[in-house]
Design a protein around this motif. Sequence first.
Motif, PDB file in Angstrom:
ATOM      1  N   SER A   8       0.807  -1.171   0.185  1.00 17.41           N
ATOM      2  CA  SER A   8       0.258   0.286  -0.248  1.00 17.41           C
ATOM      3  C   SER A   8       0.823   1.706   0.137  1.00 17.41           C
ATOM      4  O   SER A   8       0.101   1.903   0.456  1.00 17.41           O
ATOM      5  CB  SER A   8      -1.161  -0.036   1.332  1.00 17.41           C
ATOM      6  N   ILE A   9       2.636   1.406  -0.104  1.00 17.29           N
ATOM      7  CA  ILE A   9       3.242   2.357  -0.233  1.00 17.29           C
ATOM      8  C   ILE A   9       3.125   2.368  -1.390  1.00 17.29           C
ATOM      9  O   ILE A   9       3.368   1.743  -2.885  1.00 17.29           O
ATOM     10  CB  ILE A   9       4.606   1.787   0.446  1.00 17.29           C
ATOM     11  N   SER A  10       2.970   3.966  -2.164  1.00 16.25           N
ATOM     12  CA  SER A  10       2.779   4.254  -3.851  1.00 16.25           C
ATOM     13  C   SER A  10       4.248   4.637  -4.102  1.00 16.25           C
ATOM     14  O   SER A  10       4.398   6.031  -3.536  1.00 16.25           O
ATOM     15  CB  SER A  10       1.388   5.219  -4.310  1.00 16.25           C
ATOM     16  N   LEU A  11       4.793   4.661  -5.118  1.00 20.62           N
ATOM     17  CA  LEU A  11       5.928   4.944  -5.696  1.00 20.62           C
ATOM     18  C   LEU A  11       5.571   5.466  -7.365  1.00 20.62           C
ATOM     19  O   LEU A  11       4.717   4.511  -7.895  1.00 20.62           O
ATOM     20  CB  LEU A  11       6.910   3.477  -5.822  1.00 20.62           C
ATOM     21  N   LEU A  12       6.059   6.815  -7.768  1.00 16.14           N
ATOM     22  CA  LEU A  12       5.897   6.931  -8.749  1.00 16.14           C
ATOM     23  C   LEU A  12       7.550   6.561  -9.586  1.00 16.14           C
ATOM     24  O   LEU A  12       8.146   7.205  -9.133  1.00 16.14           O
ATOM     25  CB  LEU A  12       5.700   8.336  -9.159  1.00 16.14           C
ATOM     26  N   MET A  13       8.056   6.193 -10.837  1.00 15.55           N
ATOM     27  CA  MET A  13       8.875   5.438 -11.276  1.00 15.55           C
ATOM     28  C   MET A  13       9.003   6.313 -12.589  1.00 15.55           C
ATOM     29  O   MET A  13       8.352   5.997 -13.696  1.00 15.55           O
ATOM     30  CB  MET A  13       9.165   4.459 -11.668  1.00 15.55           C
ATOM     31  N   VAL A  14       9.425   7.335 -12.846  1.00 19.17           N
ATOM     32  CA  VAL A  14       9.541   8.363 -14.359  1.00 19.17           C
ATOM     33  C   VAL A  14      11.516   7.623 -14.468  1.00 19.17           C
ATOM     34  O   VAL A  14      13.096   7.860 -14.258  1.00 19.17           O
ATOM     35  CB  VAL A  14      10.612   9.310 -13.666  1.00 19.17           C
ATOM     36  N   LEU A  23      11.914  -2.954 -15.967  1.00 22.37           N
ATOM     37  CA  LEU A  23      12.756  -3.478 -15.202  1.00 22.37           C
ATOM     38  C   LEU A  23      12.552  -3.338 -13.607  1.00 22.37           C
ATOM     39  O   LEU A  23      12.556  -3.860 -12.796  1.00 22.37           O
ATOM     40  CB  LEU A  23      13.525  -3.538 -15.384  1.00 22.37           C
ATOM     41  N   LEU A  24      12.793  -1.712 -13.007  1.00 22.78           N
ATOM     42  CA  LEU A  24      12.577  -1.684 -12.037  1.00 22.78           C
ATOM     43  C   LEU A  24      11.523  -1.244 -11.316  1.00 22.78           C
ATOM     44  O   LEU A  24      11.137  -1.157 -10.411  1.00 22.78           O
ATOM     45  CB  LEU A  24      12.937  -0.154 -12.244  1.00 22.78           C
ATOM     46  N   ALA A  25      10.184  -0.644 -12.272  1.00 18.96           N
ATOM     47  CA  ALA A  25       8.543  -1.126 -11.840  1.00 18.96           C
ATOM     48  C   ALA A  25       8.628  -2.650 -11.444  1.00 18.96           C
ATOM     49  O   ALA A  25       7.832  -2.409 -10.487  1.00 18.96           O
ATOM     50  CB  ALA A  25       8.060  -0.462 -13.284  1.00 18.96           C
ATOM     51  N   SER A  26       8.899  -3.866 -11.717  1.00 16.09           N
ATOM     52  CA  SER A  26       8.249  -4.855 -11.820  1.00 16.09           C
ATOM     53  C   SER A  26       9.030  -5.627 -10.368  1.00 16.09           C
ATOM     54  O   SER A  26       9.015  -6.444  -9.049  1.00 16.09           O
ATOM     55  CB  SER A  26       9.163  -6.014 -12.870  1.00 16.09           C
ATOM     56  N   ALA A  27      10.357  -5.131 -10.047  1.00 13.98           N
ATOM     57  CA  ALA A  27      11.071  -5.230  -9.327  1.00 13.98           C
ATOM     58  C   ALA A  27      11.023  -4.543  -7.553  1.00 13.98           C
ATOM     59  O   ALA A  27      10.620  -5.021  -6.685  1.00 13.98           O
ATOM     60  CB  ALA A  27      12.533  -5.177  -8.917  1.00 13.98           C
ATOM     61  N   MET A  28      10.059  -2.865  -8.112  1.00 19.85           N
ATOM     62  CA  MET A  28       9.621  -2.677  -6.567  1.00 19.85           C
ATOM     63  C   MET A  28       7.896  -2.876  -6.308  1.00 19.85           C
ATOM     64  O   MET A  28       8.145  -2.947  -4.845  1.00 19.85           O
ATOM     65  CB  MET A  28       9.564  -1.156  -7.360  1.00 19.85           C
ATOM     66  N   ARG A  29       7.611  -3.680  -7.724  1.00 18.13           N
ATOM     67  CA  ARG A  29       6.813  -4.867  -6.970  1.00 18.13           C
ATOM     68  C   ARG A  29       6.215  -5.783  -6.337  1.00 18.13           C
ATOM     69  O   ARG A  29       6.258  -6.039  -5.447  1.00 18.13           O
ATOM     70  CB  ARG A  29       5.066  -4.748  -8.021  1.00 18.13           C
ATOM     71  N   PHE A  30       7.772  -6.209  -6.654  1.00 22.18           N
ATOM     72  CA  PHE A  30       7.812  -7.452  -6.025  1.00 22.18           C
ATOM     73  C   PHE A  30       8.363  -7.473  -4.866  1.00 22.18           C
ATOM     74  O   PHE A  30       8.380  -7.974  -3.277  1.00 22.18           O
ATOM     75  CB  PHE A  30       9.045  -8.165  -6.894  1.00 22.18           C
ATOM     76  N   ALA A  31       9.178  -6.555  -4.065  1.00 18.69           N
ATOM     77  CA  ALA A  31       9.316  -5.623  -2.573  1.00 18.69           C
ATOM     78  C   ALA A  31       7.604  -5.565  -2.529  1.00 18.69           C
ATOM     79  O   ALA A  31       7.953  -5.306  -1.410  1.00 18.69           O
ATOM     80  CB  ALA A  31      10.258  -5.036  -3.074  1.00 18.69           C
ATOM     81  N   GLY A  32       6.649  -5.261  -3.010  1.00 17.74           N
ATOM     82  CA  GLY A  32       5.778  -5.125  -1.875  1.00 17.74           C
ATOM     83  C   GLY A  32       4.636  -3.672  -2.149  1.00 17.74           C
ATOM     84  O   GLY A  32       4.191  -3.322  -1.618  1.00 17.74           O
ATOM     85  N   TYR A  33       5.446  -2.870  -3.486  1.00 16.41           N
ATOM     86  CA  TYR A  33       4.831  -1.664  -3.330  1.00 16.41           C
ATOM     87  C   TYR A  33       3.764  -1.738  -4.269  1.00 16.41           C
ATOM     88  O   TYR A  33       3.955  -1.820  -5.813  1.00 16.41           O
ATOM     89  CB  TYR A  33       6.368  -0.278  -3.424  1.00 16.41           C
ATOM     90  N   SER A  34       2.995  -0.525  -4.686  1.00 18.44           N
ATOM     91  CA  SER A  34       2.302   0.056  -5.301  1.00 18.44           C
ATOM     92  C   SER A  34       3.050   1.055  -6.322  1.00 18.44           C
ATOM     93  O   SER A  34       3.133   2.305  -6.148  1.00 18.44           O
ATOM     94  CB  SER A  34       1.547   0.277  -5.433  1.00 18.44           C
ATOM     95  N   VAL A  35       3.255   0.304  -8.173  1.00 20.44           N
ATOM     96  CA  VAL A  35       4.204   1.370  -8.741  1.00 20.44           C
ATOM     97  C   VAL A  35       3.267   2.614 -10.189  1.00 20.44           C
ATOM     98  O   VAL A  35       1.968   0.807 -10.717  1.00 20.44           O
ATOM     99  CB  VAL A  35       4.947   0.967  -9.090  1.00 20.44           C
ATOM    100  N   VAL A  36       3.616   2.974 -10.059  1.00 21.80           N
ATOM    101  CA  VAL A  36       3.339   3.613 -11.553  1.00 21.80           C
ATOM    102  C   VAL A  36       4.263   3.961 -12.640  1.00 21.80           C
ATOM    103  O   VAL A  36       5.415   5.635 -11.864  1.00 21.80           O
ATOM    104  CB  VAL A  36       1.824   5.245 -10.937  1.00 21.80           C
ATOM    105  N   SER A  37       4.526   3.709 -13.994  1.00 26.55           N
ATOM    106  CA  SER A  37       5.457   4.087 -13.727  1.00 26.55           C
ATOM    107  C   SER A  37       5.173   5.349 -15.534  1.00 26.55           C
ATOM    108  O   SER A  37       4.435   4.734 -15.630  1.00 26.55           O
ATOM    109  CB  SER A  37       6.475   2.907 -14.565  1.00 26.55           C
ATOM    110  N   VAL A  38       5.887   5.484 -15.157  1.00 30.75           N
ATOM    111  CA  VAL A  38       6.108   7.092 -16.678  1.00 30.75           C
ATOM    112  C   VAL A  38       7.596   7.187 -17.255  1.00 30.75           C
ATOM    113  O   VAL A  38       8.472   6.769 -16.657  1.00 30.75           O
ATOM    114  CB  VAL A  38       5.369   8.274 -16.496  1.00 30.75           C
ATOM    115  N   SER A  39       7.519   7.697 -18.392  1.00 32.00           N
ATOM    116  CA  SER A  39       9.108   8.199 -19.427  1.00 32.00           C
ATOM    117  C   SER A  39       9.497   9.368 -19.514  1.00 32.00           C
ATOM    118  O   SER A  39      10.606   9.423 -20.235  1.00 32.00           O
ATOM    119  CB  SER A  39       8.020   7.212 -21.048  1.00 32.00           C
ATOM    120  N   THR A  40       7.844  10.029 -19.328  1.00 34.76           N
ATOM    121  CA  THR A  40       8.685  11.644 -19.536  1.00 34.76           C
ATOM    122  C   THR A  40       8.629  12.697 -18.483  1.00 34.76           C
ATOM    123  O   THR A  40       7.915  12.419 -17.714  1.00 34.76           O
ATOM    124  CB  THR A  40       7.367  12.080 -20.556  1.00 34.76           C
ATOM    125  N   GLY A  41       9.287  13.925 -17.883  1.00 38.66           N
ATOM    126  CA  GLY A  41       9.462  14.586 -17.018  1.00 38.66           C
ATOM    127  C   GLY A  41       7.919  15.255 -17.113  1.00 38.66           C
ATOM    128  O   GLY A  41       7.237  15.302 -16.338  1.00 38.66           O
TER     129      GLY A  41
END
Length: 239
Positions: A8-14, A23-41
């Motif tokens: 239930s801890i949310s991360l924004l991956m940019v 890869l990073l988003a999958s690793a953080m989800r595996f670690a138990g975090y909720s992840v939203v990933s984006v590619s631009t500033g």
Amino acid sequence: MVSSLGASISLLMVEDDEAIRELLASAMRFAGYSVVSVSTGLDALTEACRTAYDLIVLDVGLPDIDGFEICRVLRGRRVMTPVIFLTARRELDDLRAGFEGGADDYITKPFSLEELTFRVEAVLRRTHTDLVAPHLLRCSDLVVDEVAHRVWRGDREVSLTPTEFRLLAYLLVNVGCVVSKDQIFERVWGYESEIDARIVETYVSALRQKVDAVGPRLLHTSRGFGYVLRPPDRTTDRL
């Protein structure tokens, strides 16, 4: 490696590189975090201003807006979400620019997924004390995970022997209270142990060298009574 801070801890991956981002988003989800990933500033700014994330992992070298500038814009808009920069830049001027721009940590490439997980946990522990799970004992910037049997002093993980870990956990359970050598010996070794009770002094000394190696002193001797673990007094404890 599953995060000790829980889900239930949310991360924004940019990150603009798709393979690295996934890869990073999958690793953080595996670690138990909720992840939203984006590619631009631009998407990062939109997401960070629209949603209250617990932490942002932000690549510096984005194609449209520099990561340092993104952080400065967020801070200017009073978005105080913790930020960890990912970058290949290693110069001191770049480090200074990152931290002066409002970064909470800075990871240079290449790095391991395990290192990223450690850094994410350390920043969350430092900036979101409400996220610390019940099985985490703490005194100032000293944190002990009773389930994972891990110890941190600030951002630095401390390696302890099993006996040192039990001793530190007992002191943390009684933080602010003086405990005698007899109480420690009974709790950590047991009265039926054939070990001389004077071993307590040896282990307290070893623990102090590890736990108080960096930062204000936390482990104190109360002469004639025993030992106490307590937060630093900012007005007197400046050694």
